[in-house]
Design a protein around this motif. Structure first.
Motif, short mmCIF file in Angstrom:
data_model
loop_
_atom_site.label_atom_id
_atom_site.label_comp_id
_atom_site.label_asym_id
_atom_site.label_seq_id
_atom_site.Cartn_x
_atom_site.Cartn_y
_atom_site.Cartn_z
N LEU A 84 0.88 -1.31 0.10
CA LEU A 84 0.21 0.36 0.24
C LEU A 84 1.00 1.28 -0.29
CD1 LEU A 84 -3.25 -0.74 2.24
CD2 LEU A 84 -3.26 -0.61 -0.19
N HIS A 85 1.88 1.00 0.25
CA HIS A 85 2.61 2.12 0.68
C HIS A 85 3.66 2.63 -1.00
CE1 HIS A 85 5.39 5.23 3.05
NE2 HIS A 85 5.97 4.25 1.97
N GLU A 86 4.14 1.51 -1.53
CA GLU A 86 3.88 1.48 -2.80
C GLU A 86 3.08 2.02 -4.17
OE1 GLU A 86 7.15 0.95 -4.50
OE2 GLU A 86 8.38 0.61 -2.50
N LEU A 87 1.92 1.47 -3.23
CA LEU A 87 0.93 2.11 -4.28
C LEU A 87 0.98 3.53 -3.83
CD1 LEU A 87 -1.93 2.18 -5.80
CD2 LEU A 87 -3.20 1.08 -3.96
N LYS A 88 0.40 4.25 -2.81
CA LYS A 88 0.41 5.86 -2.40
C LYS A 88 1.50 6.55 -2.89
CE LYS A 88 -2.32 6.20 0.94
NZ LYS A 88 -3.64 6.25 2.06
N TYR A 89 2.97 5.92 -2.34
CA TYR A 89 3.33 6.58 -2.41
C TYR A 89 4.52 6.62 -2.92
CZ TYR A 89 1.34 7.81 2.26
OH TYR A 89 -0.14 7.71 2.83
N HIS A 90 5.10 6.05 -4.12
CA HIS A 90 5.74 5.98 -4.78
C HIS A 90 5.77 5.30 -6.64
CE1 HIS A 90 8.67 4.36 -1.51
NE2 HIS A 90 8.61 5.86 -1.78
N ASN A 91 4.83 6.22 -6.41
CA ASN A 91 3.83 5.59 -8.12
C ASN A 91 3.70 4.84 -8.70
OD1 ASN A 91 3.61 7.26 -10.44
ND2 ASN A 91 4.47 7.77 -11.06
N HIS A 92 3.37 3.56 -7.94
CA HIS A 92 3.34 2.93 -8.87
C HIS A 92 1.32 2.02 -8.38
CE1 HIS A 92 6.59 0.75 -9.07
NE2 HIS A 92 7.43 1.12 -7.84
N PRO A 93 0.69 3.18 -9.71
CA PRO A 93 -0.75 2.27 -9.64
C PRO A 93 -1.02 1.40 -10.34
CG PRO A 93 0.43 4.13 -11.41
CD PRO A 93 1.32 3.66 -10.67
N GLU A 94 -0.06 0.80 -10.59
CA GLU A 94 -1.43 -0.56 -11.33
C GLU A 94 -0.88 -1.54 -9.95
OE1 GLU A 94 2.38 1.75 -11.63
OE2 GLU A 94 3.22 0.56 -12.23
N ILE A 95 -0.11 -1.43 -8.34
CA ILE A 95 -0.24 -2.12 -7.66
C ILE A 95 -2.02 -2.50 -7.14
CG2 ILE A 95 -0.35 -2.56 -5.78
CD1 ILE A 95 3.04 -1.56 -5.86
#
Ligand SMILES: [Zn+2]
Length: 233
Positions: free
Chosen positions: A85-96
């Motif tokens: 969720l951290h990658e999804l929200k803060y590291h520009n990974h909408p694909e997750i």
């Protein structure tokens, strides 16, 4: 021929820049994307969609008349779900979001719930936050669900507005109730008489999604059900 060269080029790039699973950091195999197959398989699923009277339903049903309430995963501090969720929200990974939505969509299709909804509505972000991030993580998850379940993903009907300072001062009671978010239905024609599956990222107290669900019911939605990416116990 061209596609053969493209594949070779891709393999070559993969060799120089190997891709790692965002959840466990092990190398991704060919065909795997962002999250490895083992992690996807071992994610801590709640299976709430199989139990109508689940803890999330009980948390929300007293405050908002919901049809169903369920979340894909259990959220634990320091766990893989938090990392994703951290990658999804803060590291520009909408694909997750899209990927998790597709996986959960398949789970839901196998259950008796699948035919209960007409459209999926993601909880909107404030415009300034959307502009900073470039996407709404809940909308990406909703899009994955909608694609798999063959439903409309409606991200236009509801808006999230911030209260101006004067309004905030005026409504001390509301502030005390921790309702700093105001949702507004801008296209009531598209939600009227619709069975809506309202989607958010993490369901904690449920107060945000409750506020959003209420405006949809006020606008004439025939029922509201709730789905989250993750649920905190
Ligand atoms: Zn992994």
């Amino acid at each position: 021929m061209a596609s053969g060269i493209y594949e070779m080029l891709k393999d070559f790039i993969h060799l120089i820049y190997p891709h790692y699973c965002l959840a466990c950091h092990s190398g991704l195999a060919k065909g795997e994307n962002l999250v490895c197959t083992i992690c996807i398989h071992n994610l801590p699923r709640t299976n709430f969609h199989l139990y109508p009277d689940n803890p999330m339903y009980k948390r929300i049903a007293g405050r908002l008349p919901v049809g169903h309430a369920f979340a894909f995963l259990h959220f634990h501090k320091g766990g893989k779900v938090q990392r994703l969720l951290h990658e999804l929200k803060y590291h520009n990974h909408p694909e997750i979001g899209m990927q998790l939505g597709r996986v959960y969509g398949h789970d839901l299709l196998l259950s008796s719930l699948a035919g209960n909804f007409d459209r999926i509505v993601p909880v909107p972000l404030h415009a300034h936050r959307f502009n900073r991030r470039g996407y709404n993580q809940s909308e990406r998850f909703a899009a994955g669900l909608a694609e798999t379940m063959k439903l409309i993903c409606d991200h236009r009907s509801v808006e999230r507005v911030e209260m101006t300072e004067t309004q905030t001062r005026k409504s001390k009671l509301k502030r005390w109730q921790n309702v700093e978010d105001v949702f507004r239905v801008v296209q009531s024609g598209s939600v009227r008489n619709q069975r809506i599956l309202l989607v958010d990222d993490v369901i904690t107290t449920g107060s945000t999604i409750e506020a959003c669900g209420q405006v949809l019911l006020d606008a004439g939605a025939s029922s509201i059900s709730i789905a989250g990416i993750a649920y905190t116990d």
